[in-house]
Design a protein around this motif. Structure first.
Motif, mmCIF file in Angstrom:
data_model
loop_
_atom_site.group_PDB
_atom_site.id
_atom_site.type_symbol
_atom_site.label_atom_id
_atom_site.label_comp_id
_atom_site.label_asym_id
_atom_site.label_seq_id
_atom_site.Cartn_x
_atom_site.Cartn_y
_atom_site.Cartn_z
ATOM 1 N N ALA A 1 39.982 36.346 37.356
ATOM 2 C CA ALA A 1 40.870 35.642 38.279
ATOM 3 C C ALA A 1 42.334 35.948 37.991
ATOM 4 O O ALA A 1 42.722 36.141 36.842
ATOM 5 N N VAL A 2 43.132 35.993 39.057
ATOM 6 C CA VAL A 2 44.578 36.162 38.916
ATOM 7 C C VAL A 2 45.353 35.054 39.627
ATOM 8 O O VAL A 2 46.563 34.975 39.482
ATOM 9 N N LYS A 3 44.655 34.200 40.375
ATOM 10 C CA LYS A 3 45.301 33.077 41.073
ATOM 11 C C LYS A 3 44.524 31.798 40.780
ATOM 12 O O LYS A 3 43.300 31.803 40.640
ATOM 13 N N LEU A 4 45.219 30.683 40.714
ATOM 14 C CA LEU A 4 44.665 29.397 40.328
ATOM 15 C C LEU A 4 43.380 28.993 41.061
ATOM 16 O O LEU A 4 42.438 28.542 40.420
ATOM 17 N N PRO A 5 43.275 29.125 42.389
ATOM 18 C CA PRO A 5 42.055 28.671 43.053
ATOM 19 C C PRO A 5 40.780 29.365 42.568
ATOM 20 O O PRO A 5 39.687 28.818 42.708
ATOM 21 N N ALA A 6 40.910 30.527 41.955
ATOM 22 C CA ALA A 6 39.731 31.281 41.523
ATOM 23 C C ALA A 6 39.424 31.127 40.043
ATOM 24 O O ALA A 6 38.410 31.635 39.565
ATOM 25 N N PHE A 7 40.249 30.413 39.294
ATOM 26 C CA PHE A 7 40.026 30.304 37.856
ATOM 27 C C PHE A 7 38.736 29.569 37.509
ATOM 28 O O PHE A 7 38.220 29.713 36.402
ATOM 29 N N ALA A 8 38.190 28.795 38.422
ATOM 30 C CA ALA A 8 36.930 28.090 38.166
ATOM 31 C C ALA A 8 35.781 29.058 37.883
ATOM 32 O O ALA A 8 34.824 28.697 37.201
ATOM 33 N N ILE A 9 35.866 30.285 38.382
ATOM 34 C CA ILE A 9 34.778 31.247 38.157
ATOM 35 C C ILE A 9 35.236 32.457 37.338
ATOM 36 O O ILE A 9 34.529 33.461 37.257
ATOM 37 N N ASP A 10 36.392 32.365 36.708
ATOM 38 C CA ASP A 10 36.902 33.458 35.883
ATOM 39 C C ASP A 10 35.891 33.829 34.799
ATOM 40 O O ASP A 10 35.340 32.957 34.128
ATOM 41 N N GLY A 11 35.619 35.121 34.667
ATOM 42 C CA GLY A 11 34.717 35.607 33.631
ATOM 43 C C GLY A 11 33.253 35.648 34.016
ATOM 44 O O GLY A 11 32.436 36.187 33.276
ATOM 45 N N GLN A 12 32.895 35.076 35.150
ATOM 46 C CA GLN A 12 31.487 35.091 35.564
ATOM 47 C C GLN A 12 31.057 36.494 35.962
ATOM 48 O O GLN A 12 31.870 37.302 36.409
ATOM 49 N N GLU A 13 29.768 36.755 35.810
ATOM 50 C CA GLU A 13 29.208 38.048 36.168
ATOM 51 C C GLU A 13 28.374 37.928 37.434
ATOM 52 O O GLU A 13 27.731 36.902 37.666
ATOM 53 N N PHE A 14 28.415 38.988 38.242
ATOM 54 C CA PHE A 14 27.710 39.022 39.512
ATOM 55 C C PHE A 14 26.970 40.344 39.657
ATOM 56 O O PHE A 14 27.409 41.360 39.138
ATOM 57 N N ALA A 15 25.876 40.315 40.393
ATOM 58 C CA ALA A 15 25.075 41.519 40.600
ATOM 59 C C ALA A 15 25.760 42.511 41.533
ATOM 60 O O ALA A 15 25.503 43.709 41.472
ATOM 61 N N SER A 16 26.650 42.009 42.405
ATOM 62 C CA SER A 16 27.324 42.894 43.360
ATOM 63 C C SER A 16 28.724 42.375 43.648
ATOM 64 O O SER A 16 29.040 41.204 43.392
#
Length: 73
Positions: free
Chosen positions: A38-53
């Motif tokens: 994440a680089v912006k506050l609204p997305a920090f809740a999922i910072d570092g999570q991994e995704f298949a795509s």
């Protein structure tokens, strides 16, 4: 040798994730999928999570933004 390093750098190039035209983070290849940074506050809740795509990462970022904008938040 330098040429081989450039090829590897291209393979690990971050992909920007935008929601409503605003860049909120990037995904980078990690293991068998992608890790979100994440680089912006609204997305920090999922910072570092991994995704298949990349698409699944985009959906998760969009959901995080929606959740952050809800009146109950």
């Amino acid at each position: 040798m330098l040429e081989r390093n450039l090829d590897r750098a291209k393979a690990h190039k971050p992909i920007v994730i935008e929601v409503a035209g605003e860049p909120l983070g990037v995904v980078v290849p990690h293991g068998q999928g992608y890790r979100f940074l994440a680089v912006k506050l609204p997305a920090f809740a999922i910072d570092g999570q991994e995704f298949a795509s990349v698409e699944l990462a985009h959906v998760a970022v969009s959901q995080a933004v929606r959740d952050g904008l809800s009146p109950a938040a």
